[in-house]
Design a protein around this motif. Sequence first.
Motif, PDB file in Angstrom:
ATOM      1  N   ALA A  96       0.819  -1.215   0.000  1.00  0.00           N
ATOM      2  CA  ALA A  96       0.000   0.000   0.000  1.00  0.00           C
ATOM      3  C   ALA A  96       0.855   1.267   0.000  1.00  0.00           C
ATOM      4  O   ALA A  96       0.395   2.322  -0.423  1.00  0.00           O
ATOM      5  CB  ALA A  96      -0.944  -0.004   1.199  1.00  0.00           C
ATOM      6  N   SER A  97       2.099   1.148   0.456  1.00  0.00           N
ATOM      7  CA  SER A  97       2.987   2.320   0.503  1.00  0.00           C
ATOM      8  C   SER A  97       3.448   2.732  -0.890  1.00  0.00           C
ATOM      9  O   SER A  97       4.032   3.798  -1.053  1.00  0.00           O
ATOM     10  CB  SER A  97       4.206   2.032   1.377  1.00  0.00           C
ATOM     11  OG  SER A  97       5.122   1.172   0.699  1.00  0.00           O
ATOM     12  N   GLY A  98       3.187   1.866  -1.873  1.00  0.00           N
ATOM     13  CA  GLY A  98       3.571   2.196  -3.241  1.00  0.00           C
ATOM     14  C   GLY A  98       4.970   1.741  -3.618  1.00  0.00           C
ATOM     15  O   GLY A  98       5.450   2.083  -4.689  1.00  0.00           O
ATOM     16  N   THR A  99       5.608   0.971  -2.760  1.00  0.00           N
ATOM     17  CA  THR A  99       6.954   0.501  -3.085  1.00  0.00           C
ATOM     18  C   THR A  99       6.938  -0.345  -4.349  1.00  0.00           C
ATOM     19  O   THR A  99       5.986  -1.072  -4.613  1.00  0.00           O
ATOM     20  CB  THR A  99       7.565  -0.306  -1.924  1.00  0.00           C
ATOM     21  OG1 THR A  99       8.916  -0.615  -2.259  1.00  0.00           O
ATOM     22  CG2 THR A  99       6.832  -1.595  -1.666  1.00  0.00           C
ATOM     23  N   LYS A 100       7.947  -0.203  -5.141  1.00  0.00           N
ATOM     24  CA  LYS A 100       8.066  -0.960  -6.391  1.00  0.00           C
ATOM     25  C   LYS A 100       8.944  -2.203  -6.205  1.00  0.00           C
ATOM     26  O   LYS A 100       9.072  -3.006  -7.103  1.00  0.00           O
ATOM     27  CB  LYS A 100       8.680  -0.084  -7.487  1.00  0.00           C
ATOM     28  CG  LYS A 100       7.912   1.196  -7.743  1.00  0.00           C
ATOM     29  CD  LYS A 100       6.697   0.946  -8.608  1.00  0.00           C
ATOM     30  CE  LYS A 100       6.094   2.255  -9.018  1.00  0.00           C
ATOM     31  NZ  LYS A 100       4.741   2.417  -8.631  1.00  0.00           N
ATOM     32  N   ALA A 101       9.552  -2.356  -5.046  1.00  0.00           N
ATOM     33  CA  ALA A 101      10.461  -3.482  -4.786  1.00  0.00           C
ATOM     34  C   ALA A 101       9.681  -4.765  -4.540  1.00  0.00           C
ATOM     35  O   ALA A 101       8.567  -4.747  -4.023  1.00  0.00           O
ATOM     36  CB  ALA A 101      11.323  -3.169  -3.563  1.00  0.00           C
TER      37      ALA A 101
END
Length: 90
Positions: free
Chosen positions: A29-34
């Motif tokens: 949900a934080s938008g991390t792409k990892a």
Amino acid sequence: MILQSITDANGMRPRVAPENEGLVERVRASGTKAAIILAYGIRDEERAREAAATSADGIIVGTSFVEFISQADYNGLSLQIRAIKNALKR
């Protein structure tokens, strides 16, 4: 991104912490792409199945494999890898 699946100094808790599912969701949900990978304490097919249930992108199995290798038990290593692979089939 590697997340610690079991919060214990030696990784010997009986289960992958169920809280990991919520943690994986919060990281997504934080938008991390990892990629989100669970590690630490995943040593057999049961722990691998529990880790996969969190919807992480992958798992790392380390110490249990190293133990087979250090004992030159390559047949045991092969069986362990196969068992974990089979446990993760969907």
